[in-house]
Every structure is written in C-alpha cells, then in structure tokens.
Design an enzyme around this catalytic site. Structure first.
Site, PDB file in Angstrom:
ATOM      1  N   SER A 113       0.822  -1.205   0.000  1.00  0.00           N
ATOM      2  CA  SER A 113       0.000   0.000   0.000  1.00  0.00           C
ATOM      3  C   SER A 113       0.858   1.257   0.000  1.00  0.00           C
ATOM      4  O   SER A 113       1.643   1.475  -0.905  1.00  0.00           O
ATOM      5  CB  SER A 113      -0.959  -0.028   1.191  1.00  0.00           C
ATOM      6  OG  SER A 113      -1.870   1.028   1.149  1.00  0.00           O
ATOM      7  N   ASP A 255      -2.555   6.085  -3.585  1.00  0.00           N
ATOM      8  CA  ASP A 255      -1.411   5.463  -2.921  1.00  0.00           C
ATOM      9  C   ASP A 255      -0.816   4.406  -3.847  1.00  0.00           C
ATOM     10  O   ASP A 255      -1.180   4.309  -5.018  1.00  0.00           O
ATOM     11  CB  ASP A 255      -1.840   4.863  -1.581  1.00  0.00           C
ATOM     12  CG  ASP A 255      -2.810   3.701  -1.749  1.00  0.00           C
ATOM     13  OD1 ASP A 255      -3.480   3.605  -2.794  1.00  0.00           O
ATOM     14  OD2 ASP A 255      -2.903   2.869  -0.824  1.00  0.00           O
ATOM     15  N   ASP A 257      -0.962   1.057  -4.243  1.00  0.00           N
ATOM     16  CA  ASP A 257      -1.766   0.041  -4.933  1.00  0.00           C
ATOM     17  C   ASP A 257      -3.080   0.608  -5.451  1.00  0.00           C
ATOM     18  O   ASP A 257      -3.944  -0.132  -5.907  1.00  0.00           O
ATOM     19  CB  ASP A 257      -2.015  -1.171  -4.038  1.00  0.00           C
ATOM     20  CG  ASP A 257      -2.861  -0.844  -2.819  1.00  0.00           C
ATOM     21  OD1 ASP A 257      -2.670   0.227  -2.228  1.00  0.00           O
ATOM     22  OD2 ASP A 257      -3.719  -1.675  -2.436  1.00  0.00           O
ATOM     23  N   ASP A 259      -5.802   2.020  -4.188  1.00  0.00           N
ATOM     24  CA  ASP A 259      -7.124   1.811  -3.596  1.00  0.00           C
ATOM     25  C   ASP A 259      -7.508   2.952  -2.659  1.00  0.00           C
ATOM     26  O   ASP A 259      -8.620   2.976  -2.138  1.00  0.00           O
ATOM     27  CB  ASP A 259      -7.201   0.465  -2.865  1.00  0.00           C
ATOM     28  CG  ASP A 259      -6.345   0.403  -1.608  1.00  0.00           C
ATOM     29  OD1 ASP A 259      -5.440   1.254  -1.437  1.00  0.00           O
ATOM     30  OD2 ASP A 259      -6.566  -0.517  -0.783  1.00  0.00           O
TER      31      ASP A 259
END
Length: 496
Positions: A113, A255, A257, A259
């Site tokens: 993340s 961010d 990834d 999401d």
C-alpha cells in the site's frame, strides 16, 4: 516435506495481519513465508467451500521492487494446492478484486500500500469480499505442509512463471464509463500525480474517457510512499505549484496500490479523505454510511444520511458494519479516513447501474465528486465549504514501537472514568482544555469541552503511533496534531 504452524511463522517472521492483510519487512517476507500464507489462505477457503483443486485464483501486484518475487511465491503456492493462476499483471487492488468478485473466484494482491518499499504485504480476497477478522483468525490457526522447494534462506529453488497477463483494467474502466457517461468530466482540466502508483495509467485513461483534459505530473520509476492520510510536505508544495502552473480544476492521485484516493482542489490543497467520503456519499445519494470512529464528525452534522455506524479503523470493520446497514437500507457505503470508498450496494441513477464493490476503491470517490462539481458548476473548494465547519488532520510518530504505544494508552486509561478524564485533562489541558469524554473503540479518542478531538492509535501494520485531531478551524486542527505528537514524544522520552 515439513509441517509449519502459521501462527508460529507469524511470530517468527514478524509478518502479521494488520488492517489490510499481512505485511512485514521485505527481508522477512521470504518465499517460504509468502508461500505458507497463501497455502493457509486457500486451505481456509477450502473449509468454507470457496476453493478446491482446479479453482482459478486471480493475482496482481504493485510496483515495488520486491513484488514480482513475492508474486512468484504466491503463484507457486496456488499451483501446489491445485489451483489455476490467473495473473492480472500490475494493476490496482480494486481492479483485481472486482474481477475476482465478478467471477466468484479468490484473489490476492501483493502490495504494501502506502508504506515504504522496505516493506510489502499480501492482501487476500474471498470470492465475495475481503477477508474479515474471523477469516484472519482461521488462517492463523492453519497448519501447512511445505514441499522441499526452499533453500536455507527460505527462497524458492526455481522461480515459476506467472503466465500470460489477463486484462482486468478494461473492465475496471468500463465500470466508471458506463455509469458516469463519456461527458461526466467534460470541460475539466485535471492533473494526474502519477508517482509510482500502480493505477497511474488507468486513472488517466478513465478521466480522459469521461471527457476531461489530462495533464500528467510527477511520474517516478522509483517507489514513492504516498500516504493519503499523512501527505508529505513536498507533495503539498508540488500540488500548489502544479495547480497554478497548469491552471487545473483538480489534481488526482492514489497510494501505491491505487485503492486510496488523493484529490486536490483548484488551489492545489489536498482534500482530507474523510471529507471526500462524505461528498462522495452525498453525490451518490447514499442512505446509510459506515465509517471508522476517527473520521470527520461533519458526517453526522450534515444531516444528509438516514443511518450512520462508527467502527474500529480498518476496512474489515467497515465492511462488517456496511453489510448490516445494507440489510435495512436501499443504499449503503463505507469509507475510511484514507479516502478509500467501499460500495456496499448497487447504485442506479438516470437508468445507469453501478455494481457494488465492497473493497477500498480510489477512483469512485474522485470521479463522483468531480462529476457532481461539474453538474453544479461549482469548484471542489466550494463543495467542501458547504459542509459543517469541522476539520481533521492526521500525522504519525515514526519508529514508535507498538508495545510502547499500547503501554502508554493503558496507563492513561487506568482507574475510573472520572480518573481517566482528570488524567487526560492534566496531560492535554494546555492544548485543548478540559476533557469531557473518551472513546476506546480503537485506540484512545478524547473529546474536549471546546469541541476539539485528539485521537491516539498505535498502527496495526508498522511501528508508528498515529494521531488524529479535529477542530472547528483547519489551522488549529493541524497545530493541535503537531503539539499532541510533540507532547507524546516528550513524555515517552522522559519515561524511557
């Protein structure tokens, strides 16, 4: 062959479940550890009739240097358990999750993340949603029989091929184009802060196909740890410069990834994720909202929602509450302070349908709010100004051991409620006055007589202490946060 206990592997490696899957230091996430966790995940799904030999499992990853290696170990584990690997490439977490939910197959995403790239993680999804806390407990309880594939460093002797890449981004793009329509963002000039976000290209494509003019900004081939809850000062400065230089209506980013959204208004001021969540829920005319206790109380003060549930921090808790809300509401959603938006029920508007997506998504809140602003002929800053005047700010103390954070909170909470309030007033009184209430739903959230809020919480996936503050004034919320962290750090140093 050898049998290992997942709980023992967790304790030995330090790779444990936090709020968004299993995470740890890259050097601790050996092939053997990653293989073990993936096997345990599939064994658990076997027990709940969601996996059997021959079942396809979708996998994807972010752009960290360690991600391809960990993906290979996960793929080897899937094949070891008799599954079929469906490699979706390096795509946003919600894109691979949406594909898995649509096909009713398990999926996983290798990602850390927003945290620095010396760490990584694996996010697991059931066929019907993210794994929740009961799933995590069941996975911890698994024992895994490991084949003789690893050397003494826990690395695979041979790296397996991941296979051809399945395109899942086209379906992800169609999700938004079909619902919002090709003119939803027409006339808007939008910057895309790309950095090293895995969804940087598909995000630009989505807003372009929705009619916006796109200016690409800040692409990096080196991983950049963009935290949407604690925006770096350099990113604040860049956004202000870009907004002025390119005459932008907004700047969009995510961010690592992709999401969690990061949206700046026309002045280059990054919007808080919990404010974005309120505005998105309003734009979609959602009835019921689930959100963590740390999020902005303008949600309640707005009077826009029929039912609101406050939860512990983390998408599993939000999802659990959102599912309950969905049973009694025509529409339900959840969002987090990081801006990640979860759609718990399908939405229909103007004859167009948007399927539920019960996992964090970065695109929906940004697009929905921008489309709403365009429909109203309003700026993002004016939409935000129309909400009740409550402002939040969050930061963290890095390299602050979780055990130390927990010990500090335990000491503050000793005694009767009256004792606790007196102790909290004594500690924070110079910053916020008299403490009137406290909440231990997740960490320690203190409300003061003047309406200010200080919320301290040990991070669930890194040695950090997070601090969330709220006030009627934006500048004071930030100042209160800085002073609170300074006070906590000083106290910890004095007691060391």
């Amino acid at each position: 062959m050898k049998m290992v206990s997942v709980s023992e592997v967790m304790a030995r490696s330090g790779v444990a479940f936090g709020t968004s899957g299993a995470r740890g230091l890259v050097e601790s996430m050996t092939d053997e550890v990653s293989f073990t966790y993936t096997c345990a995940f599939l064994q658990h799904l076997t027990n709940v009739d969601q996996f059997a030999p021959g079942t396809a499992v979708a996998i994807a990853g972010d752009l960290r240097p360690s991600t391809p290696r960990i993906l290979a170990a996960c793929a080897a584990a899937i094949r070891h358990k008799g599954g079929k690997v469906v490699f979706c490439g390096f795509v946003p977490s919600p894109a691979v999750a949406a594909y898995g939910f649509e096909c009713a197959i398990p999926s996983l995403m290798v990602t850390g993340s927003h945290i620095p790239d010396d760490r990584n993680g694996i996010k697991f999804n059931r066929i019907d949603g993210e794994i929740l806390k009961p799933d995590e407990l069941a996975i911890r309880a698994e024992d895994v029989v490991l084949p003789n594939l690893f050397d003494n460093r826990g690395m695979l002797e041979a790296v397996p091929e991941l296979g051809p890449v399945l395109d899942v981004e086209s379906g992800y793009l169609a999700r938004y184009l079909d619902f919002f329509g090709p003119a939803a963002l027409k006339g808007l000039r939008l910057g895309i802060y790309e950095h090293s976000a895995v969804g940087r290209d598909v995000l630009a494509q989505i807003v372009e196909e929705l009619g916006a003019e796109v200016v690409r900004l800040g692409r990096s081939e080196k991983f950049v740890p963009v935290d949407t809850e604690a925006v770096r000062e350099e990113d604040r400065h860049l956004a202000r410069e870009w907004a002025l230089q390119f005459d932008l209506d907004a700047i969009l980013s995510t961010d690592g990834d992709s999401d969690r959204p990061l949206l700046a208004d026309e002045t280059g001021s990054w919007m808080r994720g919990d404010v974005l969540g309120i505005l998105c829920a309003q734009a979609l005319e959602i009835e019921a909202v689930a959100t963590p206790v740390s999020c902005n109380t303008a949600l309640e003060l707005s009077g826009a929602f029929r039912d609101i549930r406050r939860t512990r921090i983390g998408s599993p808790f939000v999802i659990e509450a959102m599912r309950i809300l969905a049973e009694g509401s025509a529409s339900a959603c959840g969002y987090e302070a990081n801006g990640g938006f979860l759609l718990g029920t399908p939405i229909t508007a103007d004859g167009r349908h948007l399927a539920a997506l019960p996992t964090r998504d970065a695109v929906l809140p940004m697009v929905a709010v921008l489309a709403q602003a365009r429909r109203k002929g309003a700026t993002l800053s004016s939409l935000q100004a129309a909400l009740p005047a409550r402002y939040t700010f969050s930061e963290r103390l890095k390299d602050f051991p979780t055990a130390e954070s927990q010990f500090m909170l335990e000491r503050l909470l000793q005694g009767t409620p009256a004792d606790v309030l007196e102790r909290l007033s004594a500690m924070f009184g110079s910053l916020a006055g008299t403490a009137s209430a406290f909440d231990t739903t997740d960490g320690l959230r203190i409300t003061f007589e003047n309406g200010d809020i200080i919320h301290l919480r040990p991070s669930g996936n890194a040695p950090e202490l997070r601090c969330y503050t709220e006030s009627a004034d934006a500048g004071h919320a930030e100042e209160l946060n800085e002073q609170s962290l300074r006070l906590v750090a000083h106290r910890a140093a004095a007691e060391a």
